[in-house]
Design a protein around this motif. Sequence first.
Motif, PDB file in Angstrom:
ATOM      1  N   ARG A  36       0.839  -1.200   0.000  1.00 11.75           N
ATOM      2  CA  ARG A  36       0.000   0.000   0.000  1.00 11.75           C
ATOM      3  C   ARG A  36       0.872   1.248   0.000  1.00 11.75           C
ATOM      4  NH1 ARG A  36      -5.143   1.383   3.916  1.00 11.75           N
ATOM      5  NH2 ARG A  36      -6.139   2.723   2.374  1.00 11.75           N
ATOM      6  N   PRO A  37       0.706   2.122  -0.985  1.00  6.78           N
ATOM      7  CA  PRO A  37       1.483   3.364  -0.991  1.00  6.78           C
ATOM      8  C   PRO A  37       1.139   4.235   0.220  1.00  6.78           C
ATOM      9  CG  PRO A  37       0.440   2.984  -3.132  1.00  6.78           C
ATOM     10  CD  PRO A  37      -0.149   1.987  -2.168  1.00  6.78           C
ATOM     11  N   ASP A  38       2.137   4.905   0.752  1.00  2.70           N
ATOM     12  CA  ASP A  38       1.913   5.783   1.903  1.00  2.70           C
ATOM     13  C   ASP A  38       0.945   6.921   1.594  1.00  2.70           C
ATOM     14  OD1 ASP A  38       3.297   4.448   3.872  1.00  2.70           O
ATOM     15  OD2 ASP A  38       5.144   5.599   3.613  1.00  2.70           O
ATOM     16  N   SER A  39       0.782   7.258   0.326  1.00  8.41           N
ATOM     17  CA  SER A  39      -0.154   8.325  -0.037  1.00  8.41           C
ATOM     18  C   SER A  39      -1.605   7.949   0.267  1.00  8.41           C
ATOM     19  CB  SER A  39      -0.006   8.683  -1.519  1.00  8.41           C
ATOM     20  OG  SER A  39      -0.314   7.560  -2.337  1.00  8.41           O
ATOM     21  N   GLU A  40      -1.861   6.674   0.540  1.00  5.60           N
ATOM     22  CA  GLU A  40      -3.217   6.218   0.846  1.00  5.60           C
ATOM     23  C   GLU A  40      -3.504   6.151   2.343  1.00  5.60           C
ATOM     24  OE1 GLU A  40      -3.511   3.156  -2.953  1.00  5.60           O
ATOM     25  OE2 GLU A  40      -3.978   2.418  -0.967  1.00  5.60           O
ATOM     26  N   SER A 100      11.256  -9.229   9.181  1.00 10.66           N
ATOM     27  CA  SER A 100      11.777  -8.405   8.094  1.00 10.66           C
ATOM     28  C   SER A 100      10.603  -7.713   7.412  1.00 10.66           C
ATOM     29  CB  SER A 100      12.595  -9.241   7.117  1.00 10.66           C
ATOM     30  OG  SER A 100      11.787 -10.178   6.460  1.00 10.66           O
ATOM     31  N   PHE A 101      10.895  -6.611   6.748  1.00  7.91           N
ATOM     32  CA  PHE A 101       9.842  -5.772   6.186  1.00  7.91           C
ATOM     33  C   PHE A 101      10.278  -5.257   4.820  1.00  7.91           C
ATOM     34  CE2 PHE A 101       7.669  -1.643   5.710  1.00  7.91           C
ATOM     35  CZ  PHE A 101       6.360  -2.032   5.921  1.00  7.91           C
ATOM     36  N   HIS A 102       9.369  -5.316   3.855  1.00  6.49           N
ATOM     37  CA  HIS A 102       9.628  -4.800   2.515  1.00  6.49           C
ATOM     38  C   HIS A 102       8.486  -3.886   2.108  1.00  6.49           C
ATOM     39  CE1 HIS A 102      12.969  -7.483   1.201  1.00  6.49           C
ATOM     40  NE2 HIS A 102      12.498  -8.195   2.217  1.00  6.49           N
ATOM     41  N   VAL A 103       8.822  -2.790   1.478  1.00  4.95           N
ATOM     42  CA  VAL A 103       7.824  -1.885   0.920  1.00  4.95           C
ATOM     43  C   VAL A 103       7.850  -2.049  -0.591  1.00  4.95           C
ATOM     44  CG1 VAL A 103       7.065   0.508   0.682  1.00  4.95           C
ATOM     45  CG2 VAL A 103       8.136  -0.245   2.805  1.00  4.95           C
ATOM     46  N   ILE A 104       6.753  -2.537  -1.137  1.00  4.87           N
ATOM     47  CA  ILE A 104       6.598  -2.713  -2.579  1.00  4.87           C
ATOM     48  C   ILE A 104       5.224  -2.135  -2.933  1.00  4.87           C
ATOM     49  CG2 ILE A 104       6.636  -4.344  -4.515  1.00  4.87           C
ATOM     50  CD1 ILE A 104       8.135  -6.309  -2.593  1.00  4.87           C
ATOM     51  N   PRO A 105       5.136  -0.808  -3.013  1.00  2.00           N
ATOM     52  CA  PRO A 105       3.829  -0.175  -3.204  1.00  2.00           C
ATOM     53  C   PRO A 105       3.239  -0.420  -4.585  1.00  2.00           C
ATOM     54  CG  PRO A 105       5.562   1.479  -3.261  1.00  2.00           C
ATOM     55  CD  PRO A 105       6.214   0.162  -2.935  1.00  2.00           C
ATOM     56  N   VAL A 106       1.993  -0.850  -4.589  1.00  2.00           N
ATOM     57  CA  VAL A 106       1.241  -1.069  -5.812  1.00  2.00           C
ATOM     58  C   VAL A 106       0.146  -0.016  -5.831  1.00  2.00           C
ATOM     59  CG1 VAL A 106      -0.149  -2.685  -7.153  1.00  2.00           C
ATOM     60  CG2 VAL A 106       1.726  -3.544  -5.719  1.00  2.00           C
ATOM     61  N   GLY A 107       0.376   1.033  -6.603  1.00  2.00           N
ATOM     62  CA  GLY A 107      -0.568   2.144  -6.654  1.00  2.00           C
ATOM     63  C   GLY A 107      -1.569   2.007  -7.776  1.00  2.00           C
ATOM     64  N   SER A 118      -7.222  -3.771   0.997  1.00  4.15           N
ATOM     65  CA  SER A 118      -8.177  -4.866   1.201  1.00  4.15           C
ATOM     66  C   SER A 118      -7.537  -6.249   1.115  1.00  4.15           C
ATOM     67  CB  SER A 118      -9.287  -4.777   0.157  1.00  4.15           C
ATOM     68  OG  SER A 118      -8.758  -5.048  -1.133  1.00  4.15           O
ATOM     69  N   GLY A 119      -6.299  -6.322   0.655  1.00  2.00           N
ATOM     70  CA  GLY A 119      -5.640  -7.593   0.403  1.00  2.00           C
ATOM     71  C   GLY A 119      -5.677  -7.982  -1.064  1.00  2.00           C
ATOM     72  N   THR A 120      -6.519  -7.327  -1.842  1.00  2.00           N
ATOM     73  CA  THR A 120      -6.689  -7.683  -3.249  1.00  2.00           C
ATOM     74  C   THR A 120      -5.419  -7.457  -4.060  1.00  2.00           C
ATOM     75  OG1 THR A 120      -9.056  -7.219  -3.125  1.00  2.00           O
ATOM     76  CG2 THR A 120      -8.075  -7.274  -5.327  1.00  2.00           C
ATOM     77  N   ARG A 121      -4.822  -6.281  -3.951  1.00  2.00           N
ATOM     78  CA  ARG A 121      -3.590  -6.018  -4.704  1.00  2.00           C
ATOM     79  C   ARG A 121      -2.496  -7.009  -4.322  1.00  2.00           C
ATOM     80  NH1 ARG A 121      -3.195   0.431  -3.732  1.00  2.00           N
ATOM     81  NH2 ARG A 121      -4.665  -0.112  -2.103  1.00  2.00           N
ATOM     82  N   SER A 122      -2.409  -7.316  -3.029  1.00  2.00           N
ATOM     83  CA  SER A 122      -1.391  -8.262  -2.559  1.00  2.00           C
ATOM     84  C   SER A 122      -1.623  -9.654  -3.139  1.00  2.00           C
ATOM     85  CB  SER A 122      -1.371  -8.320  -1.032  1.00  2.00           C
ATOM     86  OG  SER A 122      -1.000  -7.070  -0.498  1.00  2.00           O
ATOM     87  N   CYS A 123      -2.874 -10.028  -3.314  1.00  2.00           N
ATOM     88  CA  CYS A 123      -3.191 -11.327  -3.928  1.00  2.00           C
ATOM     89  C   CYS A 123      -2.883 -11.290  -5.421  1.00  2.00           C
ATOM     90  CB  CYS A 123      -4.655 -11.686  -3.674  1.00  2.00           C
ATOM     91  SG  CYS A 123      -5.086 -13.344  -4.250  1.00  2.00           S
ATOM     92  N   LEU A 136       7.631  -4.477 -10.196  1.00  2.00           N
ATOM     93  CA  LEU A 136       6.932  -4.701  -8.921  1.00  2.00           C
ATOM     94  C   LEU A 136       6.636  -6.185  -8.707  1.00  2.00           C
ATOM     95  CD1 LEU A 136       4.332  -1.774  -8.813  1.00  2.00           C
ATOM     96  CD2 LEU A 136       6.311  -2.086  -7.331  1.00  2.00           C
ATOM     97  N   ILE A 137       6.204  -6.844  -9.759  1.00  2.00           N
ATOM     98  CA  ILE A 137       5.898  -8.270  -9.668  1.00  2.00           C
ATOM     99  C   ILE A 137       7.154  -9.056  -9.315  1.00  2.00           C
ATOM    100  CG2 ILE A 137       5.134 -10.289 -10.993  1.00  2.00           C
ATOM    101  CD1 ILE A 137       3.343  -8.212 -12.584  1.00  2.00           C
ATOM    102  N   ALA A 138       8.275  -8.717  -9.953  1.00  2.00           N
ATOM    103  CA  ALA A 138       9.544  -9.404  -9.672  1.00  2.00           C
ATOM    104  C   ALA A 138      10.013  -9.136  -8.245  1.00  2.00           C
ATOM    105  CB  ALA A 138      10.613  -8.965 -10.672  1.00  2.00           C
ATOM    106  N   GLN A 139       9.866  -7.902  -7.774  1.00  2.00           N
ATOM    107  CA  GLN A 139      10.245  -7.579  -6.397  1.00  2.00           C
ATOM    108  C   GLN A 139       9.416  -8.378  -5.394  1.00  2.00           C
ATOM    109  OE1 GLN A 139      10.498  -3.365  -5.303  1.00  2.00           O
ATOM    110  NE2 GLN A 139      10.681  -2.910  -7.477  1.00  2.00           N
ATOM    111  N   GLN A 140       8.124  -8.470  -5.635  1.00  2.00           N
ATOM    112  CA  GLN A 140       7.233  -9.214  -4.739  1.00  2.00           C
ATOM    113  C   GLN A 140       7.632 -10.686  -4.706  1.00  2.00           C
ATOM    114  OE1 GLN A 140       4.731  -7.592  -3.120  1.00  2.00           O
ATOM    115  NE2 GLN A 140       3.433  -9.202  -2.339  1.00  2.00           N
ATOM    116  N   ARG A 141       7.843 -11.232  -5.877  1.00  2.00           N
ATOM    117  CA  ARG A 141       8.215 -12.651  -5.970  1.00  2.00           C
ATOM    118  C   ARG A 141       9.517 -12.914  -5.219  1.00  2.00           C
ATOM    119  NH1 ARG A 141       7.464 -16.658 -10.796  1.00  2.00           N
ATOM    120  NH2 ARG A 141       8.895 -18.285 -10.171  1.00  2.00           N
TER     121      ARG A 141
END
Length: 144
Positions: free
Chosen positions: A36-40, A60-67, A96-101, A75-80
């Motif tokens: 989730r982008p911080d702008s939201e 551990s924590f990763h920020v991979i914002p899907v705006g 909502s979890g949708t983008r993450s799915c 983004l897909i490669a980073q998530q994978r």
Amino acid sequence: MDIRRITDRYSVSPQIRPEDVPDLAEAGYTRVICNRPDSEVTGDETSAAIEAACAEAGLSFHVIPVGHAGMTADLIAQQREAIDTSDGPVLAYCRSGTRSCHVWALGRAGEMDPDEIIAAGARGGYDLTPMRETLGAIAQTRRD
């Protein structure tokens, strides 16, 4: 928290808060991915606030914002990679979890059959059926 298990190693949820993080650690998660982008968000829902809570809990924590601009191949490669290099179960979250799915599903195209991906999403309560053609096209591209 509304955690939805997609696979044995990957779950998604709507936005989490810092006070949720100790429960994630107790549940066995080793990595958290913020999609989730911080702008939201504001205040204690920012990635910095969640990251601090994760550090305190040993996750551990990763920020991979899907705006709203959508998901890019990067983004897909980073998530994978963030999923595949984790020492244990991963929780990814967005509004909502949708983008993450969805970003997970696109990352697995070519590795898993589209029907398996769609079934995994359905177990978590996400309808990935409209992605079938895209998943198949990505799989074909990765095979070529």
